[in-house]
Design a protein around this motif. Structure first.
Motif, short mmCIF file in Angstrom:
data_model
loop_
_atom_site.label_atom_id
_atom_site.label_comp_id
_atom_site.label_asym_id
_atom_site.label_seq_id
_atom_site.Cartn_x
_atom_site.Cartn_y
_atom_site.Cartn_z
N GLU A 73 38.23 40.90 33.56
CA GLU A 73 38.73 39.81 34.39
C GLU A 73 38.45 38.46 33.76
N GLN A 74 37.26 38.31 33.18
CA GLN A 74 36.91 37.05 32.51
C GLN A 74 37.81 36.83 31.30
N SER A 115 31.68 48.48 36.64
CA SER A 115 32.14 47.21 37.19
C SER A 115 31.88 46.07 36.21
N ARG A 116 30.88 46.25 35.34
CA ARG A 116 30.61 45.22 34.34
C ARG A 116 31.79 45.09 33.37
N GLN A 117 32.37 46.21 32.97
CA GLN A 117 33.54 46.19 32.10
C GLN A 117 34.71 45.52 32.83
N THR A 118 34.84 45.80 34.09
CA THR A 118 35.91 45.20 34.88
C THR A 118 35.70 43.70 34.95
N ASP A 119 34.49 43.25 35.15
CA ASP A 119 34.19 41.82 35.18
C ASP A 119 34.52 41.18 33.83
N ALA A 120 34.17 41.87 32.76
CA ALA A 120 34.46 41.36 31.42
C ALA A 120 35.97 41.26 31.21
#
Length: 54
Positions: free
Chosen positions: A9-10, A2-7
């Protein structure tokens, strides 16, 4: 994961913001060219405006 997904998205949000700012700048430049271009066209004859045309 999910951290990669957040990155991602950012990154997408930053890109979208940059594209919006670029579009605003380009529209402002086009408006400025159009307003100054109208004055410049009035001051030049067709021969001066395009020297390649006879």
């Amino acid at each position: 994961m999910s951290r990669q997904t957040d990155a991602d998205e950012q990154k997408r949000a930053r890109l979208a913001a940059a594209l919006r700012e670029n579009l605003k700048r380009r529209k402002a430049q086009a408006r400025a060219r159009r307003s100054t271009g109208a004055v410049a066209e009035d001051e030049t004859t067709p021969a001066q405006a395009d020297p390649d045309r006879s």
